[in-house]
Design an enzyme around this catalytic site. Structure first.
Site, PDB file in Angstrom:
ATOM      1  N   GLU A 180       0.051  -0.815   5.922  1.00  0.00           N
ATOM      2  CA  GLU A 180       1.112  -0.176   6.702  1.00  0.00           C
ATOM      3  C   GLU A 180       0.945   1.331   6.746  1.00  0.00           C
ATOM      4  O   GLU A 180       1.227   1.965   7.762  1.00  0.00           O
ATOM      5  CB  GLU A 180       2.480  -0.536   6.108  1.00  0.00           C
TER       6      GLU A 180
ATOM      7  N   ASP B 146       0.841  -1.204   0.000  1.00  0.00           N
ATOM      8  CA  ASP B 146       0.000   0.000   0.000  1.00  0.00           C
ATOM      9  C   ASP B 146       0.873   1.251   0.000  1.00  0.00           C
ATOM     10  O   ASP B 146       2.039   1.231   0.430  1.00  0.00           O
ATOM     11  CB  ASP B 146      -0.974   0.007   1.177  1.00  0.00           C
TER      12      ASP B 146
END
Length: 384
Positions: free
Chosen positions: A135, A71
């Site tokens: 994250e 991500d």
């Protein structure tokens, strides 16, 4: 699939998936397909809307894990970019794109290094990948939950390398062996609204909140801890929402963050804030509410054989040993440290989260070379 992987081409393929948290957009499929082509047993572990992946090659110990995330943060002002943020163009030897540094390049570089190590017969235990899509977000359905699941199953990670962009100014100048902890706290003071000319009929929450924040800020948390800078408390918001000049408001809110070293535990700091609030609440005709959220504890991977091995791998490629640092914000290493010793090793982080995030192609290849040396040295030192 051939065992040979081009880390730059794989990074480009990943960047072209606009996986802004919590979206995945097929990025995890690319990682899974790549690792399965190398013979990894892959498990998708979806929690909530977050895609996670745990993959392992081999069944024996030791198990060297690479952890990372697919991500990325939002682009921001798309018009400010010199190239389209998800086009992954290479300009004069520089790969431009969101995730180029943080940290799709590291995922690709470690996959390429793993391919070389497997082909060379260097893996005498196991290699694993722990990849999350959460994250950059609130980090509740990503690595935290994968770690909990792996612990419950008895899965053993012996050591872990997180591919966060750890270098400060030049490639290989720094690796992270620890991080400070973080606690966010929301404070709400509820008083009683009234006319400013008749304060005796009201309970003004603002002076109470100001005094509480002053008490907290004036307290010296510590003078530092071996390998760590002093802990610091920062007020990040102060909100009243009062548009009138002649009204005592009914409520005042603030938020603060503490970044703390191993001299403290998050729960102890939360208790301290609660005690300070309770001391002021006694003589106030209102209420003070404290809501702490501990996002991670401080940790340190003590210098020793593992950190020496990682440093030597960096020195093999960069020409000098890196600084062992605990600076910076938080990362998913704060969750993995519950399973095994962990270090962070990646590219230069100066453009992460910025417009025109970019990585020199040559340094992506260097990172693959460091990971190759790390894997080889690891199984020479710890392997069966």
């Amino acid at each position: 699939m051939s065992l040979a992987i081009d880390p730059v081409a794989l990074t480009q393929e990943l960047i072209r998936r606009p996986s802004v948290t919590p979206a995945d957009e097929g990025a995890m499929d690319i990682v899974q397909r790549t690792l399965e082509g190398l013979g990894f047993a892959c498990r998708r572990m979806k929690f909530g809307e977050i895609e996670n992946l745990y993959a392992r090659w081999g069944t024996a110990r030791p198990n060297l894990c690479f952890a990372g995330h697919t991500d990325v943060v939002p682009v921001g002002d798309a018009e400010a970019w010199s190239r389209e943020a998800f086009a992954a163009e290479i300009v004069d030897g520089i790969l431009i794109g969101r995730g180029a540094v943080d940290m799709k390049s590291a995922v690709a570089a470690f996959a390429a290094a793993a391919a070389r190590a497997i082909a060379a017969g260097q893996v005498t235990g196991s290699l694993s990948f722990l990849i999350t899509g959460d994250e950059e977000g609130v980090a509740t359905h990503g690595t935290r939950m994968v770690v909990e699941a792996l612990k419950a199953e008895g899965e053993v990670l012996d050591h872990c390398v997180v591919g966060e962009p750890s270098s400060a100014e030049t490639f290989g100048d720094m690796i992270k062996i620890g991080r400070r902890g973080s606690i966010n706290t929301w404070i709400t003071v509820d008083g009683k609204q009234g006319h400013v000319a008749y304060p005796q009929r009201a309970a003004n929450p603002i002076p109470v909140l100001i005094e509480l924040l002053a008490r907290l800020q004036n307290h010296v948390l510590d003078e530092g801890y071996t390998g760590f800078q002093p802990s610091n408390l920062e007020v990040t918001t102060f909100d009243v929402g009062n548009g009138a000049t002649n009204v005592i408001p009914a409520q005042a809110k603030a938020r603060l963050n503490i970044r703390f070293n191993p001299a403290h535990k998050g729960a102890d700091l939360a208790a301290w804030i609660a005690r300070e609030a309770a001391a002021l609440d006694i003589d106030f005709a209102g209420t003070i509410k404290v809501e702490p959220v501990i996002s991670g504890e401080a940790f340190l991977t003590a210098p020793g054989p593992f950190t020496d091995l990682v440093s030597a791998a960096v020195a093999d490629v960069a020409g000098q040993a890196p600084e062992l640092s605990t600076t910076g914000g938080t990362s998913d290493a704060r969750f993995i440290r519950d399973l095994c010793p962990v270090v962070e090793l990646g590219l230069v982080g100066t453009t992460m989260h910025a417009v025109d995030e970019r990585a020199p192609v040559a340094e992506i290849h260097k990172l693959q070379a460091v990971y190759e040396r790390l894997i080889a040295r690891y199984f020479e030192a710890f392997g069966a």
